[in-house]
Design a protein around this motif. Structure first.
Motif, short mmCIF file in Angstrom:
data_model
loop_
_atom_site.label_atom_id
_atom_site.label_comp_id
_atom_site.label_asym_id
_atom_site.label_seq_id
_atom_site.Cartn_x
_atom_site.Cartn_y
_atom_site.Cartn_z
N PHE A 248 5.61 3.35 -6.25
CA PHE A 248 6.08 2.49 -5.05
C PHE A 248 5.97 3.11 -3.84
O PHE A 248 5.58 4.40 -3.64
N VAL A 249 6.23 2.12 -2.66
CA VAL A 249 6.21 2.73 -1.43
C VAL A 249 7.71 3.00 -1.16
O VAL A 249 8.64 2.17 -1.30
N TYR A 250 8.14 4.38 -0.70
CA TYR A 250 9.58 4.55 -0.41
C TYR A 250 10.14 3.94 0.71
O TYR A 250 9.50 3.53 1.91
N GLU A 251 11.15 3.22 0.66
CA GLU A 251 11.94 2.76 1.59
C GLU A 251 13.58 2.86 1.56
O GLU A 251 13.95 3.10 0.53
N THR A 252 14.07 3.51 2.70
CA THR A 252 15.20 4.34 2.82
C THR A 252 16.41 3.56 2.18
O THR A 252 17.04 4.25 1.39
N PRO A 253 16.54 2.04 2.49
CA PRO A 253 17.80 1.61 2.04
C PRO A 253 17.79 1.30 0.35
O PRO A 253 18.82 1.56 -0.15
N LYS A 254 16.46 1.32 -0.12
CA LYS A 254 16.24 1.10 -1.51
C LYS A 254 16.13 2.37 -2.47
O LYS A 254 16.88 2.38 -3.52
N HIS A 255 15.47 3.38 -1.68
CA HIS A 255 15.14 4.66 -2.58
C HIS A 255 16.03 6.03 -2.01
O HIS A 255 15.89 6.90 -2.81
N LYS A 256 16.82 5.99 -0.98
CA LYS A 256 17.32 7.22 -0.70
C LYS A 256 18.30 7.69 -1.88
O LYS A 256 19.19 6.95 -2.16
N GLY A 257 18.28 8.96 -2.10
CA GLY A 257 19.06 9.72 -2.93
C GLY A 257 18.57 9.36 -4.54
O GLY A 257 19.11 9.71 -5.51
N LYS A 258 17.52 8.38 -4.63
CA LYS A 258 17.06 7.97 -6.08
C LYS A 258 15.64 8.57 -6.29
O LYS A 258 15.18 8.54 -7.41
#
Length: 398
Positions: A248-258
């Motif tokens: 996947f492409v990292y997106e801050t709202p979706k992936h931060k901390g995960k």
């Protein structure tokens, strides 16, 4: 009578040849078989079976690769490591932590940040759009991105790093050009270049200069051509059709901390304002997923043959040397030996290496989320498969 009969045979044979030729021409038209219902090109898995490798051959390679792995890597390292040939995994090894505090181990299914190896996938998406007639290699970027401030830059000079642009990581840091408490986006880069009158580092298409800004712009071009965000476009064009389920492409709202963390020594490295920019980086993946991508590039309908030639052609010949760059791929062109195609990456503590030995159909992917240059030593395995001399090649490059 015999002459008339012979004429019928010749005519029938000619019509048969023409029909076969027409069939081949039709099926070699890359824009027909590879688009989805929205007209967006999609990458397809290789349908034909690659040649089988003998058990003895595989066992010999496995032993020698394992010896190499344990000479280079130790139990304190974090690494995902895979070597395959003809789509068959010869050797893989996974070691260390995706999250040290949580004791989350790196496994074959753990996505790690692949840094600049992301450029290989971004380039593939752009080339698929070129092949489908959505954009053109020689097209001016100003035709696709109206606020883009450099009139001579083309899609081609973005792909081969000959645009002459400056690296956004530098000019956004300088002179108060950006509030570094705010996450930077790809669109913000264009705004800054235009409003702050950021000049070119060199005249377009006069020299090679590896620059992340090129691929950040290519991500915006993918968005323009598809009508999708870059993360969604990559998912629809490449990841989903190839079954790259851990990519996947990292997106801050979706992936931060995960997502997996990144380390330098014993220190956790924090997310910073540049981590929102994609295209040049920000793809998380696994070696097994990346193998699916690499094998799919051998499919006859991946790109038309002329475009494939352009991918693996070196564009920077101002000075004679071994190093060159194609379209989203680095290369070493030896006076004696096979051309060596690869791309390395480095972002925060993440280092990555992708090697594609085209002649032997060998794939190598190595990724670490704990800063190390060991990742780049993987090329030393190439002579195990073919004629690749490396004694004089240094390893200090992104």
């Amino acid at each position: 009578m015999k002459f008339k009969y012979l004429l019928y045979i010749i005519l029938a044979a000619g019509l048969s040849f023409l029909s076969v030729f027409a069939y081949k021409e039709q099926n070699n038209n890359p824009s027909e078989a590879k688009t989805n219902s929205n007209g967006i090109p999609i990458m397809q898995p290789l349908q034909e079976k690659m040649p089988e490798l003998s058990a003895g051959y595989c066992n010999d390679k496995k032993i020698r690769i394992d010896n190499f792995f344990h000479r280079v890597w130790n139990k304190e390292d974090n690494v995902s490591f895979l070597i395959a040939q003809n789509g068959k995994i010869l050797y893989e090894n996974y070691n260390g932590f995706a999250n040290r505090a949580k004791k989350d181990s790196i496994t074959k299914d753990t996505p790690l940040h692949i840094a600049s190896v992301s450029k290989v996938l971004t380039a593939s998406a752009v080339l698929m759009l070129v092949d489908a007639g959505k954009i053109k290699l020689e097209q001016k970027v100003t035709e696709l991105l109206p606020n883009f401030p450099y009139p001579d830059v083309t899609v081609l000079t973005l792909l081969n790093h000959r645009s002459g642009m400056r690296n956004y990581a530098y000019f956004t840091y300088e002179d108060g050009n950006w509030d570094r408490k705010k996450e930077l986006t790809n669109a913000d880069i264009i705004t800054i270049m235009k409003e702050k009158n950021i000049g070119l580092e060199s005249k377009t298409d006069t020299r090679f200069a590896y620059c992340n800004t090129n691929y950040a712009m290519l991500a915006l071009i993918i968005e323009k051509a598809t009508g999708l965000t870059y993360p969604d476009a990559m998912q629809e064009m490449i990841f989903e059709p190839l079954g790259m389920n851990n990519t996947f492409v990292y997106e801050t709202p979706k992936h931060k901390g995960k997502v997996s963390l990144t380390y330098k020594g014993n220190m956790d490295l924090a997310v910073e304002y540049l981590d929102g920019v994609y295209g040049d980086k920000n793809i998380y993946s696994t070696p097994r997923d990346l193998l699916k991508f690499d094998v799919a590039k051998y499919a006859p309908n991946y790109l038309n043959p002329e475009l494939i030639k352009k991918v693996y052609h070196g564009y920077s010949n101002e000075r004679k040397g071994q190093r060159n760059y194609g379209l989203g791929i680095r290369m070493l062109e030896f006076e004696k030996g096979e051309p060596f195609y690869y791309h390395n990456g480095w972002w925060h503590g993440n280092t990555s290496c992708y090697i594609n030995l085209k002649k032997e159909r060998v794939t190598m992917f190595v990724v670490s989320n704990k800063y190390t240059k060991k990742t780049y030593q993987t090329k030393k395995l190439a002579p195990l498969f073919g004629d690749y001399p490396f004694k004089t090649i240094d390893e200090r490059e992104e």
